[in-house]
Write a protein that holds these residues in place. Structure first.
Motif, short mmCIF file in Angstrom:
data_model
loop_
_atom_site.label_atom_id
_atom_site.label_comp_id
_atom_site.label_asym_id
_atom_site.label_seq_id
_atom_site.Cartn_x
_atom_site.Cartn_y
_atom_site.Cartn_z
N SER A 165 -29.88 47.44 33.72
CA SER A 165 -29.26 46.55 32.74
C SER A 165 -30.11 45.32 32.52
CB SER A 165 -27.86 46.16 33.23
OG SER A 165 -27.28 45.27 32.34
N SER A 192 -33.12 46.31 30.42
CA SER A 192 -32.81 46.58 29.01
C SER A 192 -32.53 45.29 28.25
CB SER A 192 -31.61 47.51 28.93
OG SER A 192 -30.48 46.89 29.50
N GLU A 224 -21.28 46.60 24.15
CA GLU A 224 -22.49 47.03 24.86
C GLU A 224 -23.08 48.29 24.22
OE1 GLU A 224 -24.03 47.66 29.41
OE2 GLU A 224 -22.40 46.31 28.85
N ASP A 239 -26.80 48.55 22.72
CA ASP A 239 -27.66 49.59 23.26
C ASP A 239 -28.20 50.49 22.15
OD1 ASP A 239 -28.72 51.02 25.67
OD2 ASP A 239 -27.49 52.64 24.85
#
Length: 633
Positions: free
Chosen positions: A45, A48, A146, A150
């Protein structure tokens, strides 16, 4: 976001730690004073989000991404259609017997599971980790946010890496690579994955088997415990007995067995309730456990009327199944359960003492008392009276009735309005509404989660509690707590048939405790042999066992004055009856921890002495056989 980790990832870590501590064993050493090791998901996480923030600093990258995205978007849609049908084809072709690779993974060593009973403090609602509707919505919003970020991050990465994008496009049109990806990339039911635990001294990943959820309600995070779960998790024995009534309904008679006991107690719940009510307060505050600890063999009755509709005729229609009134509770359900108790107890006592005779001087080999609440009290009175009229044994030694139904003319305006609605438009309602319950699993799940919200948010729970109290005339029972009990779950729940509700309306309207009125003189003549239903209040003279009546001063569902009416009618009929009154509301008799009530109920039970063992060791026939043996010698 906190230290580069989203709240969603933190939630997943908390959830994994909770589930791992109860299902898997990990090696643990001394606690380290250093920083906690990060889990794989938190590290990914951070990477990213770091890469996403670095890309967002370049304004020209955003513009190129935006333009290229809208140019390629129609092409992606066209390419998605053949890819979708291709995936369907390979899904069908992959449904074959297990491959050698599956056997290879299944042979890997696995970590043993441990289940400790002390980790399941069942009635403790303060440690309940279930989420309500509000928390589920909050979690869903975080997941969606999220997922959106993403998605744009991956899209940006593919647009800025044409070689990787073309490789993915090529894999869509390559059946062999697609099949290999499915074979090697997916995790099967028997495969293991690498995991790490936050706070472990050894941060290296370990193998853990992947367990697919076997029940939908696990993912829904709802409480679906049964009475069996509550009893066994508290360390008590449990037995479920299947009982079939004469009209084909299948009941579950639950038991906390004490097989050699010569005293037994039968507990019967009220309307919209189940056997769960007698064990919901845990070891200290539940009547069932208190009776068992006093040496009783405990039987928990369940009326017909679950949403699951268990019947010997599996093709029975909903209209036919719900066609019953309180008559069937008192003349079908209770007789079937009492006879099953008698059959089981006499058989077990014969095995424990082979020389025992079933009846001596017209007595039973054991003493059976009944504790009934609300509608259960009315049904048990109907059972005793009808059994005596039929000249059949009722096998009971004492009745303890907690706020029993039967007389209802003294009630609030809300119940009066419901009474007239049922009486005047019942022909129309009966065709539309055969019973009152929550019809679908989704709405039952929603009720279960809303009940959890009422507990998690005291202001909301207090508002609902106040509204419910006003609806039932000011009754101060814990209505919010009752809604959260696990017998109101997404799989099943107790219901009320239309005829039961109409029967209660008839009783309130006439001011008499009598059996169901079928609406015409001819129908009543066919059932009762008289144009009017049997008046049970006038038949109290048939009650030949002691009766203890208990009322609640704060009970606005069945007022104390109505319980006193039972007492006056029984006393006029020369029944051995007692009356007591407590500062309780209607549901406090079963769903609240009341030590004063438990002491009183146990004291009334102990008035019934068990059948002496010594008087039943030798029958008259056995005495004659012994004398003959002596003469032969």
């Amino acid at each position: 976001m906190h230290n580069g980790v989203s709240s969603f990832n933190e939630f997943i870590h908390e959830l994994s730690v909770d589930s791992d501590t109860s299902s898997l064993e990990y090696s643990s050493g001394d606690e380290s004073d250093g920083p906690l090791p990060a889990s794989p998901s938190s590290q990914s996480s951070r990477l990213s989000w770091a890469s996403a923030s670095a890309n967002s600093e370049c304004h020209w990258t955003e513009w190129i991404t935006f333009i290229l995205w809208w140019l390629i978007f129609p092409l992606r849609i066209l390419l998605w259609i053949p890819q979708y049908f291709t995936s369907l084809f390979f899904k069908r072709s992959s449904r074959a017997p297990s491959s050698p690779r599956r056997h290879q993974h299944s042979s890997r060593p696995r970590i043993s599971k441990t289940n400790s009973s002390k980790d399941h403090d069942v009635p403790n609602r303060a440690t309940d980790r279930r989420r309500g509707v509000i928390e589920d919505l909050h979690l869903a919003i975080e997941i969606c946010i999220e997922a959106i970020f993403d998605f744009f991050h991956k899209a940006t990465h593919l647009l800025l890496s044409p070689s990787e994008a073309f490789a993915i496009l090529f894999s869509w049109f390559s059946p062999s690579s697609h099949s290999a990806k499915r074979h090697h990339g997916d995790v099967s039911d028997d495969e293991t994955v690498l995991t790490a635990t936050l706070g472990a001294t050894d941060p290296s990943p370990t193998e853990r088997p992947v367990e697919q959820p076997t029940h939908l309600y696990n993912s829904m995070n709802t409480d679906t415990r049964t009475c069996q779960d509550v009893i066994t998790e508290l360390g008590y024995p449990y037995e479920a007995i299947r009982v079939v009534t004469s009209d084909g309904y299948v009941l579950v008679l639950e038991r906390i067995p004490r097989r050699d006991a010569r005293k037994a107690v039968f507990l019967q719940h009220g309307v919209l309730d189940s056997s769960m009510g007698w064990v919901s307060n845990g070891v200290v505050g539940s009547p069932a456990f208190a009776a068992y600890d006093q040496g009783y063999d405990v039987f928990l009755g369940n009326f017909r009327g679950l949403v699951s509709r268990d019947h010997v005729n599996k093709n029975i229609s909903s209209k036919e199944f719900w066609r019953y009134s309180i008559n069937e509770h008192g003349t079908e359900d209770i007789p079937a359960m009492i006879e099953k108790i008698h059959e089981i107890k006499t058989t077990e006592l014969k095995l424990c003492q082979p020389n025992i005779d079933e009846e001596i001087n017209q007595e039973e080999p054991f003493k059976l008392c009944a504790i009934c609440h609300s509608l259960g009290g009315a049904a048990i009175l109907m059972y005793v009276i009808t059994q005596k009229i039929k000249e059949k044994p009722h096998r009971l030694s004492r009745l303890i009735l907690l706020s029993p139904a039967g007389f209802h003319e003294d009630s609030n305006l809300g119940f009066t309005l419901v009474e007239y609605i049922f009486l005047f438009i019942s022909p129309v309602l009966a065709c539309v509404i055969p019973a009152f319950y929550i019809p679908t699993r989704f709405f039952r799940m929603l009720l279960n989660k809303l009940a959890r919200d009422f507990h998690n948010y005291p202001a909301l729970g207090g508002l609902v509690q106040t509204l419910m109290s006003y609806v039932v005339g000011g009754d101060s029972s814990n209505w919010v707590g009752v809604l959260g009990l696990p017998h109101y779950n997404m799989n099943d729940m107790p219901a009320v048939s239309f005829r039961v509700a109409k029967h209660l309306a008839q009783i309130k309207h006439t001011g008499k405790f009598r059996m169901y009125d079928y609406g015409s003189r001819s129908a009543n003549m066919e059932v009762y042999g008289s144009p009017e239903p049997l008046d049970l209040g006038e038949s109290y003279k048939f009650i030949d066992v002691p009766v203890d009546l208990v009322a609640g001063r704060n009970d606005k569902v069945i007022r104390s004055s109505m319980v006193k009416k039972h007492y006056k009618v029984m006393r006029d009929a020369e029944v051995d009856v007692s009356f007591n009154e407590f500062e309780y509301a209607h549901l406090d008799f079963t769903f609240s921890h009341r030590e004063e009530l438990l002491r009183y109920v146990m004291s009334r039970l102990l008035l019934v002495e068990p059948t002496p063992v010594q008087q039943r060791q030798t029958s008259p026939k056995g005495m004659k056989l012994k004398k003959k043996k002596k003469e032969v010698q």
